[in-house]
Design an enzyme around this catalytic site. Structure first.
Site, PDB file in Angstrom:
ATOM      1  N   GLU A 494       0.889  -1.166   0.000  1.00  0.00           N
ATOM      2  CA  GLU A 494       0.000   0.000   0.000  1.00  0.00           C
ATOM      3  C   GLU A 494       0.918   1.203   0.000  1.00  0.00           C
ATOM      4  OE1 GLU A 494      -1.184   3.176   2.246  1.00  0.00           O
ATOM      5  OE2 GLU A 494      -2.020   1.633   3.570  1.00  0.00           O
ATOM      6  N   CYS A 528      -1.507   8.186   5.176  1.00  0.00           N
ATOM      7  CA  CYS A 528      -1.644   7.927   3.745  1.00  0.00           C
ATOM      8  C   CYS A 528      -3.045   8.277   3.266  1.00  0.00           C
ATOM      9  CB  CYS A 528      -1.308   6.473   3.430  1.00  0.00           C
ATOM     10  SG  CYS A 528      -2.213   5.286   4.421  1.00  0.00           S
TER      11      CYS A 528
END
Length: 878
Positions: A494, A528
């Site tokens: 990710e 994020c």
């Protein structure tokens, strides 16, 4: 405040809500304090007693945080509580110090209170009481009360003309409450003495009057669930800490007060043995008075030793019965829950993470343990799989506990052994992750803790030929670096995000600003999923009040150390450099500072929030990830334009929308390219099962199953085809699965206040299949059938084309993924990595649950379904 000398003589008032059991203890403490204060010559207090003003939002907040709802569960209990509060506050010992506002439209309660006034009058204390009602809500009843008692206090919002909508919102909420099914005003139009409605109200009043003597006044704010058995029928999310509970605050404050960094260096732990090394470093604790702590790093020899042990440990761990593996993984949740406040204190110092940001992370960690324990049992019931072997977890520093724990436990759930390589900035917290696993029963041979430098030693671990997979959460450049070391590396990554929130003219702008500020500046923007762009429709962008309110909201945030419970915005993990330093200090053409960020500390880690307006499409700030407390505002002509701006980046992690228009919501959710979509709420704080997390485009590298979702554990296994099953039957199974699953939108959480749908979406660019040496006819037929079943465009390259030729044209194909079957050289892999194309070299299998998602991508869509607690079914459906 009223105890301070300058305010000693002041009178003041407060409202207590009878629907909260907590109100009784509050009323007693207030009244007793008021007597002492008044006795030394101070003023009096007034307590207005109401039934309750925010029941709908109380229920929503409780559901979203997995709490028991704080108010009483029945109207009968609330009515009894109301009368018990009046009994308490009108006691003779409080006559001189406490006035009471009896706020109710229920004429039975008003009449009963008049009886209490008669008792007050007998002791010359009847002026202690005011009868109060809402202006405009029950006019004739208010007049009747005034005629009876002489005066009545009517209360109403008083606002400037510019704020009139706020008054309307307040009155609408009151109207909503007063027309609830069991509310007296609901029945007012039909009530006549002697009829059935009257008899019902008499019964309710009598039951409450009698029940007031036995009403429970114990707070319902428990804040914790008991340990859950993995065989429990329903997965339930761990509740966040309710800081309104005194015991929780005391435990948290104690943990922060006693926390100290380790006095001895943190060392690698392999096979349960703590291994000293000769390579030492120090980790700086951001904005912490404790400075730093020592870490001893692994060398190349220790890397070999850890991998050797993990290879053997994987076999031993797989030999443990699946039910026992699941029990151990689930037990990690209990260990973490027991150490919750200790871990929170450690994260506050180690990562600079505020308590408000750290506490949900601990809930997520506990959820991962329980959820992946179930995943271990689900996987064990399937056939045709085996573990990958040894998996390296390379976690980030910004979620220093939940993300590494999730990666470790998901890998263990699939029967793998794990080497945990902590982020260099948060080694201490990563050690706590490993300790919780070992304490829960994870064998030492199945989990190694290996801090090592990010140089050739780290490279030797990541690229080791006996490491079967790496789970990375970090920047895209790191993923690209890993693949440059080992093109065949099975990397589950990710990566970066450039996330934005669209605000249309149909938004609740106040709520949009609240969620925007939370999404942009929580954990100092170091998430994020954090929003770094707001894309605002022209009419809102051009309204000066929008900019004023946004700047005020961000300016009000308190910047400070993570270990200070008052802090809203914690420190940066490191002094800003590169993109972040530019974002905090340099404006591009057409931009200006709405709120200019300031460096507030000598170490350059503490920065106030920054907001830049005038960000243009295609500009540097529009397209570059910055990862810090700076937000850019873009102007959009309309929703179509906003969506183009939102999609026009290389990333697709999270995206948000604020609009109350169902047509706009439907258009947006159908066209936005991101893995996690959020409507009318913040874009951060994904919760296990509710919002499985993972992105699209360059925000993901490798298999795309979402963490905290139903396919993540199975993605960490190696699958084999059962070639005894007839090919035609397999293809029929593919078609049946596609017909069922492509229209299904799963919402297993089943919340009232929020829709959380997990759905499968097509790969827009399709898949290129490289049929390498050794590809069987069955394999080719099945991969073609799988793609056709889900409507995925397919480009097939056969052995007639060399690897070099296919690699040369791969970047021009526009595909999202390349599927490698048979033997293929690293030439193709390198070309795909350079072009940003995901590589899938897994074997084709007949199980449609495993095979068909490889031609699709998961998307989580979260839509708020309430307005100030009022559930609006259908209005906000996806």
């Amino acid at each position: 405040v009223l105890d301070e000398p300058e305010f000693e003589a002041f009178d003041a008032g407060i409202v207590l809500q009878a629907y909260l059991p907590d109100a009784h203890d509050a009323a007693r403490r207030l009244a007793e304090w008021a007597v002492v204060r008044h006795g030394r010559g101070g003023g009096r207090i007034k307590v207005r007693v109401v039934k309750g003003a925010n029941l709908a939002m109380e229920m929503v907040e409780a559901e979203l945080h997995s709490w028991v709802s704080a108010p009483y569960s029945s109207k009968a209990e609330v009515d009894a509580s109301y009368k018990a509060l009046l009994d308490l506050l009108l006691q003779e010992r409080f006559d001189d110090a406490v006035r009471v506002g009896i706020a109710s439209h229920n004429l039975f309660d008003v009449a009963w209170a008049l009886g209490l006034v008669d008792q007050l009058r007998a002791r010359n204390a009847d002026r202690r009481v005011d009868f109060e009602m809402l202006e405009g809500m029950a006019g004739p009843q208010a007049e009747a009360v005034r005629e009876t008692v002489g005066t009545i206090l009517l209360y109403t919002p008083v606002v400037r003309p510019a704020d009139f909508t706020a008054a309307i919102a307040y009155l609408v909420r009151r109207l909503d409450e007063n027309t609830a099914p069991e509310n007296f005003l609901r029945n007012l139009f039909d009530i006549v003495p002697g009829n059935d409605v009257f008899a019902t109200e008499v019964d309710r009043f009598a039951a409450a009057a009698i029940g007031r003597h036995s009403i429970s006044t114990t707070s319902r704010r428990a804040g914790r669930t008991a340990p859950l058995d993995v065989d429990d029928d329903r997965f339930r999310n761990e509740p966040d800490t309710d800081v309104s509970v005194a015991a929780n605050r005391v435990a948290l404050e104690h943990a922060l007060a006693v926390w100290r960094p380790p006095t001895e260096p943190i060392r690698p732990v392999i096979g349960g043995e703590v291994v000293p090394t000769t390579t030492a470093t120090r980790v700086v604790l951001p904005a912490s008075p404790f400075g730093s702590y020592a870490v001893e790093l692994a060398d190349a020899e220790l890397v070999e030793r850890a991998v050797d042990l993990s290879v053997n440990g994987a076999a031993a761990w797989l030999s443990v019965a699946a039910t026992e593996r699941a029990r151990i993984i689930a037990n990690v949740a209990n260990i973490v829950a027991a150490r919750r406040f200790e871990i929170l204190a450690a994260m506050a110092h180690d990562a600079g993470k505020t308590i408000g940001e750290g506490d949900p992370e601990l809930s997520e960690a506990i959820d991962f343990a329980r959820y992946y324990a179930r995943g271990a049992l689900t996987l064990a019931a399937k056939v045709g799989w085996e573990p990958l072997g040894t998996i390296v977890i390379a976690p980030p520093w910004n979620f220093p506990f939940a993300i590494p724990l999730g990666g470790v436990l998901a890998s263990l759930a699939a029967g793998n052994a794990v080497v945990l390589k902590p982020a260099p900035q948060t080694v201490l917290t990563a050690l706590l992750v490993a300790e919780c696993c070992w304490d829960a029963g994870v064998p030492p041979d199945a989990l190694a803790f290996l801090p090592c430098p990010d140089d050739h030693v780290g490279q030797s671990l990541i690229a080791h030929d006996r490491v079967d997979a790496v789970i990375l959460t970090g920047g895209l450049p790191t993923a690209e670096l890993f693949h440059s070391w080992k093109p065949s590396l099975r990397l589950h990554a990710e990566t970066s995000g450039k996330n934005s929130l669209v605000i249309t003219a149909a938004a609740d702008v106040e709520l949009a600003i609240k969620d925007l500020v939370k999404s942009a500046f929580g954990h100092a923007g170091q998430k994020c999923s954090a929003v770094s762009l707001a894309i605002v429709e022209a009419s809102v962008y051009d309204d000066p009040s929008f900019s004023i309110r946004l700047a005020d909201a961000a300016r009000s945030l308190r910047v400070g150390p993570g270990a200070d419970v008052r802090t809203d915005v914690g420190p940066l993990i490191d002094p800003p450099t590169g993109n972040l330093l530019r974002a905090l200090t340099v404006l591009d053409d057409g931009e200006r500072w709405l709120l200019e960020p300031e460096c507030l500390s000598d170490d350059k880690r503490s920065w106030s929030p920054g907001i830049r307006t005038g960000v243009r499409g295609g500009s540097w700030f529009h397209t570059n990830e910055c990862f810090g407390p700076v937000l850019g505002i873009m102007r959009a002509d309309a929703l179509d334009h906003a969506i183009r701006l939102q999609n026009d980046t290389a990333y697709g992690l999270t995206a948000g929308l604020h609009s109350l228009d169902a047509v706009e919501i439907a258009q947006w959710t159908d066209t936005v390219d991101a893995g996690n979509l959020y409507v009318n709420r913040s874009t951060t704080g994904a919760i296990v099962q509710r919002q499985p997390f993972g992105g699209w485009k360059r925000s993901v590298v490798g298999p795309t199953a979402k963490a905290g979702g139903p396919r993540y554990v199975s993605s960490l296994a190696r699958w084999h085809d059962d070639d005894t099953v007839d090919e035609s039957m397999v293809i029929d199974g593919y078609r049946a699965w596609a017909a069922r699953e492509l229209v299904a939108e799963h919402d297993p959480s089943g919340l009232r206040a929020e829709s959380n749908v997990l759905r499968l979406r097509p790969l827009n660019g399709g898949v290129a299949v490289r049929l390498g040496i050794g590809t069987s006819t069955r394999g080719r037929n099945l991969v073609t059938a799988a793609a056709h079943a889900v409507g995925c465009p397919l480009e097939i390259s056969t052995a007639n084309e060399s690897d070099e030729q296919f690699a040369a044209r791969l970047p021009s194909l526009g595909v999202d993924r390349v599927r490698l079957l048979g033997q293929t050289t690293d030439i193709v892999r390198r070309a795909a990595h350079l072009a940003g194309i995901v590589v899938d070299d897994a074997s084709v299998v007949g199980d449609p649950d495993i095979e068909l998602p490889r031609f699709l991508r998961e998307q989580s869509v979260t839509v708020t379904r309430h307005r100030h607690g009022h559930i609006a079914h259908g209005f906000m459906a996806v």
